[in-house]
Design a protein around this motif. Structure first.
Motif, PDB file in Angstrom:
ATOM      1  N   LEU A 162       0.801  -1.230  -0.080  1.00  0.00           N
ATOM      2  CA  LEU A 162       0.122  -0.050  -0.075  1.00  0.00           C
ATOM      3  C   LEU A 162       0.903   1.312   0.122  1.00  0.00           C
ATOM      4  O   LEU A 162       0.452   2.372  -0.740  1.00  0.00           O
ATOM      5  CB  LEU A 162      -0.954   0.044   1.159  1.00  0.00           C
ATOM      6  N   LYS A 163       1.858   1.082   0.811  1.00  0.00           N
ATOM      7  CA  LYS A 163       2.488   2.467   0.958  1.00  0.00           C
ATOM      8  C   LYS A 163       3.367   2.689  -0.434  1.00  0.00           C
ATOM      9  O   LYS A 163       3.567   3.721  -1.038  1.00  0.00           O
ATOM     10  CB  LYS A 163       4.021   2.127   1.902  1.00  0.00           C
ATOM     11  N   LYS A 164       3.975   1.533  -1.249  1.00  0.00           N
ATOM     12  CA  LYS A 164       4.793   1.777  -2.494  1.00  0.00           C
ATOM     13  C   LYS A 164       3.363   2.237  -3.456  1.00  0.00           C
ATOM     14  O   LYS A 164       3.887   3.069  -4.316  1.00  0.00           O
ATOM     15  CB  LYS A 164       5.332   0.451  -2.839  1.00  0.00           C
ATOM     16  N   SER A 165       2.425   1.739  -3.240  1.00  0.00           N
ATOM     17  CA  SER A 165       1.431   2.072  -4.478  1.00  0.00           C
ATOM     18  C   SER A 165       0.937   3.685  -4.141  1.00  0.00           C
ATOM     19  O   SER A 165       0.639   4.244  -5.215  1.00  0.00           O
ATOM     20  CB  SER A 165       0.170   1.255  -4.188  1.00  0.00           C
ATOM     21  N   LYS A 166       0.923   3.947  -2.736  1.00  0.00           N
ATOM     22  CA  LYS A 166       0.446   5.454  -2.654  1.00  0.00           C
ATOM     23  C   LYS A 166       1.748   6.125  -3.046  1.00  0.00           C
ATOM     24  O   LYS A 166       1.359   7.398  -3.603  1.00  0.00           O
ATOM     25  CB  LYS A 166       0.571   5.452  -1.178  1.00  0.00           C
ATOM     26  N   ASN A 167       3.091   5.742  -2.940  1.00  0.00           N
ATOM     27  CA  ASN A 167       4.060   6.589  -3.460  1.00  0.00           C
ATOM     28  C   ASN A 167       4.149   6.819  -4.966  1.00  0.00           C
ATOM     29  O   ASN A 167       4.505   7.763  -5.394  1.00  0.00           O
ATOM     30  CB  ASN A 167       5.494   6.071  -2.977  1.00  0.00           C
ATOM     31  N   LYS A 168       3.800   5.850  -5.840  1.00  0.00           N
ATOM     32  CA  LYS A 168       3.640   5.790  -7.237  1.00  0.00           C
ATOM     33  C   LYS A 168       2.546   6.759  -7.639  1.00  0.00           C
ATOM     34  O   LYS A 168       2.927   7.819  -8.540  1.00  0.00           O
ATOM     35  CB  LYS A 168       3.431   4.487  -7.632  1.00  0.00           C
ATOM     36  N   LEU A 169       1.466   6.860  -7.062  1.00  0.00           N
ATOM     37  CA  LEU A 169       0.466   7.674  -7.041  1.00  0.00           C
ATOM     38  C   LEU A 169       0.550   9.072  -7.091  1.00  0.00           C
ATOM     39  O   LEU A 169       0.343   9.834  -7.773  1.00  0.00           O
ATOM     40  CB  LEU A 169      -0.833   7.199  -6.484  1.00  0.00           C
ATOM     41  N   SER A 170       1.478   9.393  -6.049  1.00  0.00           N
ATOM     42  CA  SER A 170       2.045  10.680  -5.601  1.00  0.00           C
ATOM     43  C   SER A 170       2.818  11.182  -6.513  1.00  0.00           C
ATOM     44  O   SER A 170       3.060  12.515  -6.861  1.00  0.00           O
ATOM     45  CB  SER A 170       2.297  10.764  -4.193  1.00  0.00           C
TER      46      SER A 170
END
Length: 396
Positions: free
Chosen positions: A386-394
Motif C-alpha cells: 500500500l505504501k509503495k502504491s501510494k508513493n507511485k500515485l503521488s
C-alpha cells in the motif's frame, strides 16, 4: 521464561554481573536516546522474578504501526540466555503488535586489514543460531550505521602501554606523523570541554552531519549524554589560538637564516603565517575549535563515538592531534583497544572517513549486522504494498 520491562535499578544491577557489554546497551544510553525524542524500554528475560538477560530497545513508527530495535542485541552472563532472549522476543513483539523486530548483534563476523584484505575466516555461527530461531539476515531495510555500525575501524594499543607515545606516533603513517608535528608547531591543543560549552560542541557536529548527509543529535542529547556517562566519557576538542600560533611561526621564521638552503622552509612559513592572518581577520574570536569528539570508555575498549570538524579549517591538522591525544588518554587508563567506530566497508577510496582513519594504521572488524523478524508477515507485506502504491500515485 518471558520478556518483561524492568526498572533501571534492576537493569543496572544485572549488567554488573556481565563481563563485557556495549555502552549502547546501558541505561545511560536509554536516558540519552529519550532526550532525543526516542521511545525506549529496558527489557529482560525473566522467570520467577529472576533475570537471565537484558536488552535496551527503542521503538519507532513503521508503516502506520511500530517496530522495535536492539542496537547491540542483549547481554547475559551466559550466551544460551542471550539467544533465549531473542527467541522469546518474537512472542513479545507479536503480543505487543510490533510489525518488525530488529536485532543487531555486537559479534565479530570477520577481520580485515585496513585495505580490506581478509585476516580471518568468516564466522557464520551466529547466522545459523539466529536462523534457527526464525530470524532472517538483514534484507536491506536496516542501514549499516543503524545502532552499532556493521564495519568498525580498530587500533591495537597493547604494544604501546603504558606510555610509549613515541612508538605510538611512529606506528602512524608518514602523513599523520607530519600533521601531528605541524599541530605541535602551531601549538594546537586538546582539552576536555565543559558542559556550558555544549553549543560550541554541537556547532561542529552539526556542520559535519550536514556535510556527510546524516542527522545530528539534539543539544539535549549531548547534555544528557554528558551527565549520564560521567567519568565513562570525555568530550574533547582540538583548538588553535590564532594569535599564539602566528607569533610562534614568526619566531621560528626569525630564527632561520635567509639563504638558498632555507628558502623553501622560509617561504612555507611565510605562507602559513599569511593564511593564519587571513583566518584571524574572518574569525570572531582568537581561539578557534577545529575538531571535537566524544570518547567513551569501556572495560575492554575505548570508542570514538562521534565528532565533528569545520570545513573552513580542514587544512589545519586539528583532527590528527585530537586522535593522537585521545589515544594517549586511553593508554593512561590501561585500555588496549581503540575503536574508531564506523566506516562504510567500501575500499575503493570513496570512503573519506576510512581514508582519514587509515592514517593511524589499524584493522577492520565486520560485525554480523542486523537480523529481522516480522511477527505479522502478511500484514507487513500488505502495508508495504500500500505504501509503495501510494508513493507511485503521488509521483504521477
Amino acid at each position: 521464561m518471558v520478556i518483561k520491562e524492568i526498572s533501571r535499578n534492576k537493569y543496572d544491577d544485572f549488567l554488573k554481573k556481565v563481563e563485557t557489554y556495549s555502552f549502547l546497551q546501558t541505561s545511560e544510553m536509554k536516558a540519552s536516546l529519550e532526550s532525543n525524542n526516542r521511545e525506549t524500554k529496558l527489557l529482560a528475560l525473566v522467570e520467577d522474578e529472576e533475570i537471565f538477560a537484558v536488552g535496551l530497545s527503542f521503538i519507532r513508527n513503521f508503516l502506520g504501526g511500530k517496530r522495535i530495535d536492539f542496537m547491540v542485541g542483549a547481554s547475559s552472563y551466559n550466551e544460551k540466555y542471550e539467544y533465549l532472549f531473542y527467541d522469546k522476543m518474537k512472542d513479545y513483539a507479536k503480543e505487543n503488535g510490533y510489525l518488525k523486530l530488529v536485532i543487531k548483534l555486537d559479534k565479530d563476523f570477520r577481520k580485515y586489514d585496513q585495505e580490506g584484505k581478509p585476516l580471518t575466516d568468516e564466522d557464520y555461527s551466529t547466522f545459523y543460531k539466529m536462523q534457527e530461531l526464525g530470524y532472517i539476515r538483514n534484507d536491506g531495510t536496516v542501514p549499516e550505521y543503524d545502532g552499532s555500525p556493521d564495519y568498525q575501524f580498530v587500533k591495537d594499543l597493547s604494544d604501546f602501554l603504558p606510555d610509549d607515545y613515541d612508538n605510538l606516533l611512529n606506528s602512524f603513517n608518514k602523513n599523520a606523523q607530519r600533521k601531528i608535528k605541524k599541530a605541535k608547531e602551531l601549538d594546537i591543543r586538546v582539552r576536555e570541554i565543559r558542559k556550558n560549552e555544549m553549543e560550541d560542541f554541537k556547532s561542529l557536529t552539526l556542520e559535519t552531519a550536514k556535510r556527510q548527509g546524516f542527522g545530528d543529535k539534539s543539544i539535549d542529547y549531548y547534555n544528557t549524554f554528558y551527565d549520564e556517562f560521567s567519568d565513562k566519557k570525555e568530550f574533547l576538542v582540538a583548538e588553535i589560538n590564532l594569535n599564539n600560533s602566528i607569533k610562534r611561526l614568526e619566531e621560528i621564521l626569525s630564527g632561520i637564516k635567509e639563504n638558498n638552503k632555507n628558502k623553501q622552509r622560509r617561504d612555507s612559513l611565510k605562507n602559513e603565517i599569511e593564511s593564519l592572518k587571513d583566518l584571524k581577520e574572518d574569525a570572531s574570536r582568537d581561539i578557534i575549535p577545529l575538531a571535537n569528539m566524544i570518547l567513551v570508555y569501556q572495560n575492554n575498549q575505548a570508542i570514538y563515538f562521534l565528532g565533528g570538524s569545520l570545513t573552513k579549517y580542514q587544512k589545519l591538522p586539528g583532527p590528527f592531534i585530537l586522535q593522537f591525544e585521545a589515544m594517549k588518554r586511553i593508554m593512561k587508563r590501561g585500555i588496549k583497544t581503540y575503536n574508531f567506530f564506523g566506516i562504510d566497508g567500501v575500499y575503493d577510496g570513496s570512503d573519506g572517513v576510512l581514508r582519514f582513519k587509515q592514517n593511524f594504521n589499524g584493522y577492520i572488524v565486520r560485525k554480523t549486522g542486523a537480523f529481522i523478524y516480522y511477527p505479522f508477515p502478511k500484514k507487513y507485506k500488505s502495508l508495504l504494498f500500500l505504501k509503495k502504491s501510494k508513493n507511485k500515485l503521488s509521483n504521477i
